[in-house]
Design an enzyme around this catalytic site. Structure first.
Site, PDB file in Angstrom:
ATOM      1  N   TYR A 160      -3.199  16.178  -1.518  1.00  0.00           N
ATOM      2  CA  TYR A 160      -2.663  14.801  -1.596  1.00  0.00           C
ATOM      3  C   TYR A 160      -1.714  14.530  -0.438  1.00  0.00           C
ATOM      4  O   TYR A 160      -1.882  13.557   0.316  1.00  0.00           O
ATOM      5  CB  TYR A 160      -1.938  14.570  -2.934  1.00  0.00           C
ATOM      6  CG  TYR A 160      -1.034  13.354  -2.929  1.00  0.00           C
ATOM      7  CD1 TYR A 160      -1.571  12.067  -2.869  1.00  0.00           C
ATOM      8  CD2 TYR A 160       0.359  13.481  -2.950  1.00  0.00           C
ATOM      9  CE1 TYR A 160      -0.740  10.937  -2.839  1.00  0.00           C
ATOM     10  CE2 TYR A 160       1.184  12.373  -2.923  1.00  0.00           C
ATOM     11  CZ  TYR A 160       0.636  11.100  -2.869  1.00  0.00           C
ATOM     12  OH  TYR A 160       1.456   9.996  -2.831  1.00  0.00           O
ATOM     13  N   ALA A 207      -2.886   1.164  -1.869  1.00  0.00           N
ATOM     14  CA  ALA A 207      -4.039   1.784  -2.542  1.00  0.00           C
ATOM     15  C   ALA A 207      -4.152   3.240  -2.112  1.00  0.00           C
ATOM     16  O   ALA A 207      -4.108   3.551  -0.925  1.00  0.00           O
ATOM     17  CB  ALA A 207      -5.321   1.035  -2.176  1.00  0.00           C
ATOM     18  N   GLU A 267       6.423  13.404   0.105  1.00  0.00           N
ATOM     19  CA  GLU A 267       5.724  14.700   0.051  1.00  0.00           C
ATOM     20  C   GLU A 267       5.167  15.122   1.407  1.00  0.00           C
ATOM     21  O   GLU A 267       4.847  16.289   1.602  1.00  0.00           O
ATOM     22  CB  GLU A 267       4.609  14.660  -1.004  1.00  0.00           C
ATOM     23  CG  GLU A 267       5.152  14.331  -2.372  1.00  0.00           C
ATOM     24  CD  GLU A 267       4.254  14.753  -3.534  1.00  0.00           C
ATOM     25  OE1 GLU A 267       3.291  15.491  -3.300  1.00  0.00           O
ATOM     26  OE2 GLU A 267       4.549  14.334  -4.653  1.00  0.00           O
ATOM     27  N   LYS A 310      -9.685  -1.324  -6.293  1.00  0.00           N
ATOM     28  CA  LYS A 310     -10.985  -0.832  -6.775  1.00  0.00           C
ATOM     29  C   LYS A 310     -11.016  -0.705  -8.301  1.00  0.00           C
ATOM     30  O   LYS A 310     -12.087  -0.556  -8.888  1.00  0.00           O
ATOM     31  CB  LYS A 310     -11.240   0.540  -6.129  1.00  0.00           C
ATOM     32  CG  LYS A 310     -12.578   1.178  -6.429  1.00  0.00           C
ATOM     33  CD  LYS A 310     -12.668   2.537  -5.720  1.00  0.00           C
ATOM     34  CE  LYS A 310     -13.902   3.310  -6.157  1.00  0.00           C
ATOM     35  NZ  LYS A 310     -13.924   4.648  -5.535  1.00  0.00           N
ATOM     36  N   SER A 324      -3.379   9.158  -6.007  1.00  0.00           N
ATOM     37  CA  SER A 324      -1.941   9.485  -5.963  1.00  0.00           C
ATOM     38  C   SER A 324      -1.526  10.718  -6.754  1.00  0.00           C
ATOM     39  O   SER A 324      -0.348  11.071  -6.737  1.00  0.00           O
ATOM     40  CB  SER A 324      -1.142   8.277  -6.460  1.00  0.00           C
ATOM     41  OG  SER A 324      -1.342   8.103  -7.853  1.00  0.00           O
ATOM     42  N   LYS A 327      -1.939  11.923   2.777  1.00  0.00           N
ATOM     43  CA  LYS A 327      -0.951  10.870   3.061  1.00  0.00           C
ATOM     44  C   LYS A 327      -0.348  11.077   4.456  1.00  0.00           C
ATOM     45  O   LYS A 327      -0.126  10.119   5.198  1.00  0.00           O
ATOM     46  CB  LYS A 327       0.164  10.863   1.996  1.00  0.00           C
ATOM     47  CG  LYS A 327      -0.263  10.402   0.614  1.00  0.00           C
ATOM     48  CD  LYS A 327      -0.738   8.951   0.544  1.00  0.00           C
ATOM     49  CE  LYS A 327       0.359   7.934   0.753  1.00  0.00           C
ATOM     50  NZ  LYS A 327      -0.132   6.543   0.517  1.00  0.00           N
ATOM     51  N   PRO A 386       3.750  20.029 -21.310  1.00  0.00           N
ATOM     52  CA  PRO A 386       3.407  21.118 -20.382  1.00  0.00           C
ATOM     53  C   PRO A 386       4.334  21.127 -19.164  1.00  0.00           C
ATOM     54  O   PRO A 386       4.285  20.225 -18.331  1.00  0.00           O
ATOM     55  CB  PRO A 386       1.967  20.777 -19.973  1.00  0.00           C
ATOM     56  CG  PRO A 386       1.839  19.307 -20.176  1.00  0.00           C
ATOM     57  CD  PRO A 386       2.833  18.879 -21.201  1.00  0.00           C
ATOM     58  N   PHE A 404       0.388   1.505 -10.437  1.00  0.00           N
ATOM     59  CA  PHE A 404       1.773   1.572 -10.944  1.00  0.00           C
ATOM     60  C   PHE A 404       2.739   0.819 -10.016  1.00  0.00           C
ATOM     61  O   PHE A 404       3.254  -0.251 -10.373  1.00  0.00           O
ATOM     62  CB  PHE A 404       2.136   3.056 -11.099  1.00  0.00           C
ATOM     63  CG  PHE A 404       3.587   3.365 -11.281  1.00  0.00           C
ATOM     64  CD1 PHE A 404       4.376   2.644 -12.178  1.00  0.00           C
ATOM     65  CD2 PHE A 404       4.182   4.416 -10.567  1.00  0.00           C
ATOM     66  CE1 PHE A 404       5.724   2.954 -12.352  1.00  0.00           C
ATOM     67  CE2 PHE A 404       5.516   4.735 -10.743  1.00  0.00           C
ATOM     68  CZ  PHE A 404       6.287   4.002 -11.622  1.00  0.00           C
TER      69      PHE A 404
END
Ligand code: NAD
Ligand code: TDX
Length: 349
Positions: free
Chosen positions: A156, A82, A133, A34, A85, A160, A211, A11
């Site tokens: 995640y 990369a 985050e 990848k 995510s 990071k 949702p 993205f």
């Protein structure tokens, strides 16, 4: 200048590759990806034949491959995007995030260190793209600054945070020329439809439930993806080595307010009576360890380097919805196959 951009088929990476290929015709841009479920060369159709652009398919977890690639190309700089995510996937499969986000980053740092040690005048920058985050979760007030202590909560964000620490360690220990930025939630074209905004655009289009985790009271600070790409350009070219910049939109919204705005906007765009789409809102079990609020203070970036967001949220969201409605084939392609199976498992029971 030969620049390696990792994750360029994803993205944000695709917007960064597009910006650099078009804006800097004298740079050679090598996109290493990848092509996981989240990577898609269709994101780069418009620039794939440009003479200053090359795509390489490969895995940053494969150290031998990475070392050979760096030796072959003798990159002058790296912009590293990369990553795995998606927070929900990290809860299901944390190890994948350790491999790509931590080990993959260290593999790139090692290969960059070898080039830097061989000739410090030729390898000039390792730019690591990270997230807000890593700072954890805010209460009702306050903002993350560049000096906020790290406090990640999801696998995640822990991965990071770990990668950020390794980048700083390579700067401090080996003098590798590094820069880091930590950005808030992005939205815009080519956003994979497992993330909140594109998932809901796709579901509204198909009259499927939206949702919303918990009560929808979690707050995110949304930034249009092209503004993030512009910030990366400015930081890449101007930031002092060893520095960190926060990037954010000063644009906080609760999830439920974002989705209500999106529903109303798409009532108009799809010619449905006002209030139709809001009936699709469905409150579901909350995400485990769900961070309550993120907000970025990007004063340092604005003051030092003169960057600021270019779009109001309503305008950016409207552009985004139009893009998804005009790119049905892209949406159909990325929501088939592996993603469709994942979606079935996560949300359909
Ligand atoms: P994305 O999931 O859309 O794209 C990630 C890309 O990395 C994909 O093209 C994928 O194929 C590639 N990739 C994954 N594993 C790989 C591996 N082992 N080897 C080579 N390539 C691999 O992600 P995104 O949302 O574009 O995020 C890009 C970067 O920006 C990430 O580092 C992310 O942590 C960071 N970030 C994202 C946001 C956001 O809101 N999306 C905000 C702040 C920071
Ligand atoms: O179906 C959903 N329902 C829902 O309520 C999904 C997918 C999300 N949510 C909530 C969770 C979050 O509070 O919406 C908010 C946004 O969720 P995501 O789109 O999954 O993004 P987030 O978890 O905030 O993380 C994103 O921003 C920071 C990116 O995915 C990260 O890569 C980036 O680092």
């Amino acid at each position: 200048m030969k620049v390696l951009i990792t994750g360029g088929a994803g993205f944000i990476g695709s917007h960064v590759v597009r910006l650099f290929v078009n804006k800097y015709p004298n740079y050679t841009i090598v996109n290493l990806d990848k092509l996981t479920y989240a990577g898609n060369l269709a994101n780069l159709k418009d620039i794939e034949n440009k003479p200053n652009y090359t795509f390489v398919k490969g895995d940053i977890v494969d150290a031998d491959f990475i070392n050979k690639l760096f030796q072959e190309h003798q990159f002058n700089a790296v912009i590293h995007l990369a990553a795995e995510s998606h927070v929900d996937r990290s809860i299901t499969n944390p190890l994948e995030f350790v491999y790509t986000n931590v080990i993959g980053t260290v593999n790139l740092l090692n290969a960059a260190k070898t080039l830097y040690k061989a000739d410090p005048s030729k390898f000039t920058k390792f730019y690591h793209v990270s997230t807000d985050e890593v700072y954890g979760s805010l209460g009702d007030t306050g903002m993350f600054t560049e000096t906020t202590a790290y406090d990640p909560h999801s696998p995640y964000s822990a991965s990071k945070a770990s990668s950020d620490h390794f980048v700083r360690a390579y700067h401090d220990t080996y003098k590798l020329p590094c820069v880091i930025s930590n950005c808030s939630n992005n939205y815009g074209p080519y956003h994979f439809p497992e993330k909140l905004i594109p998932l809901c655009i796709n579901n509204i289009k198909n009259n499927k439930p939206l949702p919303i985790y918990g009560k929808g009271e979690n707050v995110r600070d949304w930034l249009f993806v092209e503004d993030h790409a512009r910030a990366i350009d400015v930081i890449f070219h101007n930031a002092a080595l060893g520095s960190t910049y926060n990037i954010g939109g000063h644009n906080e919204w609760t999830n439920i307010d974002v989705i209500r705005l999106l529903c109303d906007m798409m009532d108009d765009k799809l010619g449905r009576p006002k209030g139709t789409n809001q009936q699709l809102i469905t409150f579901v079990t909350d995400r485990a360890g769900h961070d309550l609020r993120y907000a970025i203070d990007s004063t340092k970036l604005q003051k030092d380097l003169g960057w600021k967001p270019s779009l109001q949220f309503e305008e950016g969201l409207s552009k985004t919805v139009d893009w998804y409605l005009q790119n049905e084939e892209w949406l159909t392609n990325v929501t088939s196959g592996e993603y469709a199976n994942y979606y079935e498992k996560q949300y359909q029971n």
